[in-house]
Design a protein around this motif. Sequence first.
Motif, PDB file in Angstrom:
ATOM      1  N   ARG A 102      -8.293  -9.178   2.165  1.00 49.21           N
ATOM      2  CA  ARG A 102      -7.982 -10.627   1.809  1.00 49.21           C
ATOM      3  C   ARG A 102      -7.095 -11.298   2.310  1.00 49.21           C
ATOM      4  O   ARG A 102      -6.697 -12.530   2.655  1.00 49.21           O
ATOM      5  N   GLU A 103      -5.808 -10.524   1.981  1.00 43.21           N
ATOM      6  CA  GLU A 103      -4.580 -11.035   3.112  1.00 43.21           C
ATOM      7  C   GLU A 103      -4.406 -11.114   4.259  1.00 43.21           C
ATOM      8  O   GLU A 103      -3.940 -11.878   4.581  1.00 43.21           O
ATOM      9  N   THR A 129      -8.525   2.933  -4.238  1.00 43.26           N
ATOM     10  CA  THR A 129      -9.948   2.600  -4.620  1.00 43.26           C
ATOM     11  C   THR A 129     -10.162   0.713  -3.520  1.00 43.26           C
ATOM     12  O   THR A 129      -9.968   0.459  -2.723  1.00 43.26           O
ATOM     13  N   GLU A 130     -11.350   1.182  -4.149  1.00 49.10           N
ATOM     14  CA  GLU A 130     -12.356  -0.575  -3.379  1.00 49.10           C
ATOM     15  C   GLU A 130     -11.806  -1.881  -3.699  1.00 49.10           C
ATOM     16  O   GLU A 130     -10.839  -2.482  -2.686  1.00 49.10           O
ATOM     17  N   ALA A 131     -10.995  -2.133  -4.704  1.00 49.95           N
ATOM     18  CA  ALA A 131     -10.717  -3.019  -4.674  1.00 49.95           C
ATOM     19  C   ALA A 131      -8.797  -2.849  -4.293  1.00 49.95           C
ATOM     20  O   ALA A 131      -8.014  -4.527  -3.755  1.00 49.95           O
ATOM     21  N   ASP A 132      -8.392  -1.972  -3.977  1.00 48.52           N
ATOM     22  CA  ASP A 132      -7.297  -2.118  -2.464  1.00 48.52           C
ATOM     23  C   ASP A 132      -8.083  -2.435  -1.324  1.00 48.52           C
ATOM     24  O   ASP A 132      -6.793  -3.525  -0.960  1.00 48.52           O
ATOM     25  N   VAL A 133      -8.450  -2.138  -1.293  1.00 47.62           N
ATOM     26  CA  VAL A 133      -9.351  -2.166  -0.085  1.00 47.62           C
ATOM     27  C   VAL A 133      -9.426  -3.548  -0.371  1.00 47.62           C
ATOM     28  O   VAL A 133      -9.009  -4.277   1.266  1.00 47.62           O
ATOM     29  N   ARG A 152     -14.840  -5.034  10.082  1.00 44.81           N
ATOM     30  CA  ARG A 152     -14.861  -4.005  10.571  1.00 44.81           C
ATOM     31  C   ARG A 152     -13.813  -3.054   9.914  1.00 44.81           C
ATOM     32  O   ARG A 152     -14.163  -2.076   9.840  1.00 44.81           O
ATOM     33  N   VAL A 153     -12.742  -3.751   9.678  1.00 50.15           N
ATOM     34  CA  VAL A 153     -11.470  -2.499   8.610  1.00 50.15           C
ATOM     35  C   VAL A 153     -12.715  -2.710   7.465  1.00 50.15           C
ATOM     36  O   VAL A 153     -11.807  -2.038   6.607  1.00 50.15           O
ATOM     37  N   ARG A 154     -12.975  -3.694   7.206  1.00 43.75           N
ATOM     38  CA  ARG A 154     -13.576  -3.894   5.320  1.00 43.75           C
ATOM     39  C   ARG A 154     -14.059  -2.036   5.855  1.00 43.75           C
ATOM     40  O   ARG A 154     -14.418  -1.462   5.114  1.00 43.75           O
ATOM     41  N   GLU A 155     -15.174  -2.194   6.683  1.00 42.87           N
ATOM     42  CA  GLU A 155     -16.034  -0.745   6.954  1.00 42.87           C
ATOM     43  C   GLU A 155     -15.465   0.314   7.129  1.00 42.87           C
ATOM     44  O   GLU A 155     -15.702   1.676   6.431  1.00 42.87           O
ATOM     45  N   LEU A 204       0.899  -0.976   0.043  1.00 39.74           N
ATOM     46  CA  LEU A 204      -0.001  -0.077  -0.324  1.00 39.74           C
ATOM     47  C   LEU A 204       0.882   1.680  -0.300  1.00 39.74           C
ATOM     48  O   LEU A 204       0.277   2.355  -0.156  1.00 39.74           O
ATOM     49  N   ARG A 205       2.120   0.852   0.092  1.00 39.83           N
ATOM     50  CA  ARG A 205       2.788   2.407   0.230  1.00 39.83           C
ATOM     51  C   ARG A 205       3.213   3.013  -0.366  1.00 39.83           C
ATOM     52  O   ARG A 205       2.909   2.194  -1.788  1.00 39.83           O
ATOM     53  N   GLY A 206       3.366   4.273  -0.665  1.00 39.41           N
ATOM     54  CA  GLY A 206       3.391   5.383  -1.771  1.00 39.41           C
ATOM     55  C   GLY A 206       2.116   5.465  -3.061  1.00 39.41           C
ATOM     56  O   GLY A 206       1.950   6.539  -4.159  1.00 39.41           O
TER      57      GLY A 206
END
Length: 527
Positions: free
Chosen positions: A32-33, A23-27, A54-57, A16-18
């Motif tokens: 997932r990981e 986006t929602e896909a990144d989240v 909770r993390v996704r929300e 996620l750095r940089g």
Amino acid sequence: MFNSLSDRLTATFKNLRGKGRLTEADVDATVREIRRALLDADVAVPVVREFTGRVRERALGAEVSGALNPSQQIVKIVNEELVEILGGETRRIRLAKSGPTIIMLAGLQGAGKTTLAGKLSKWLKSQGHSPMLVACDLQRPNAVTQLQIVGQRAKVPVFAPHPGATYTELEHPAGDPVEVARAGVEEARQKLHDVVIVDTAGRLGVDADMMEQARQIRRAIVPNEVLFVIDSMIGQDAVNTALAFDEGVNFTGIVLSKLDGDARGGAALSVASVTGKPVMFASTGEGLDDFELFHPDRMASRILDMGDVLTLIEQAEKSWDKDEAARMAKKFADQEDFTLDDFLAQMQQIRNMGSMKKMLMMMPGAQNIRQQLEQFDEREIDRVEAIVRSMTPHERVAPKIINGSRRARIARGSGVHVSEVNGLLERFAQAQKMMKKMAQGGMPGMPGMPGLPGAGGGARKNAKSAPKKKAKSGNPAKAAQERKDAEARRANAAKALPTGAAFGQQAGEFDPSQLNLPKGFDKFLGK
């Protein structure tokens, strides 16, 4: 413990750095990981589902989309949710308002209750309490003897009116554990012990008869705290076991044993979340001192490789010799030389804090060098001490006199190779320079760095060594001659000046050899 989980989460956040915007896909990919990492760590599936939800929300909410650094904001969210799973706030023992505080231990056989009873008693003693142990495990062979030995090592009295079962007499009528517990509390009250720790029998799986015995002991002594001791390496079965004990004895807190093991550690994350009971203590080794109060926020920081500096500071304050620290501070103030005796004293101070590996693993970013730390030999400190102690008192104060024959003698005396003696002396010389530079107010590790203003004697020393401006002569003829000489020197210097890009000309015409620079400085400039 938690090494694999920490590695997986750290690698996930690196992706996620940089990124200035997520986006929602990144989240979704990040969540997932995280889900895979938690499942690989043996965290219970319902806990993983609730945690990642909770993390996704929160990650798709305004607190991330409006943040200056979204990746760091997600790390913050994961950290906060980990703290919540581990219990939220640090939970301490609730002491009784009158009479002794009664603590009852419960758990499966082999979880480490008896050893933990000694650790807890020693920790309470260091907190100013007067604990007493009560041996109520009369089923396991030699359990009473083990508790007596542990109590002797912790220097805590043990109430054990019955010897319990032995390997030769498994059917020995050892007495009633309920009566022993009741008598032990009364004994502590009469002898003015303010804490009573009752060690109960473990059980293999969920044994109905043994659970009923624990329930009877609880009703008889009415404990202020019932601590459920769970093996951190138990895996997915931790949740079922915890729920059974919660239903049977209604424990008030959790103690994690064997937290120094190499298991995945999912039990620690699962039990507190499923039962709603806080983790209160953690056993981190085999020694009686390897025991600590459980801080959810600090454990979450360790899992996310942010370090645990507060625990490190607490350990230093507990074990550091204040007189020795004052002596070293005075030595710095007086700008005295740092000797090998001082070096040895500092090594011993560090040793008193415990394992070097455990201390270094509490530093931020330690997961990046975990492989090197695992290869670190704790006996290296012993070898250093042997080398220094093989020197004469004069050699420790003046190591420059240690020539080849002296080094060979020191190597023979300490049982090491001469190269190890040479390496120690080189490292000490570097440490001595750094200490001297710090005492003078300069920056350590920066050769030639002047002392910072207001940072001690370094600035004063550099001020004294600075060349003074030459005073003008009172003789008019001599003064005129000095002015002519000065003008001639400035004219010669102007002719010798290089033509460079700084003056608007071609950068390629600059040649460092034209200036009177220190040796090797031309390499620094790339010439």
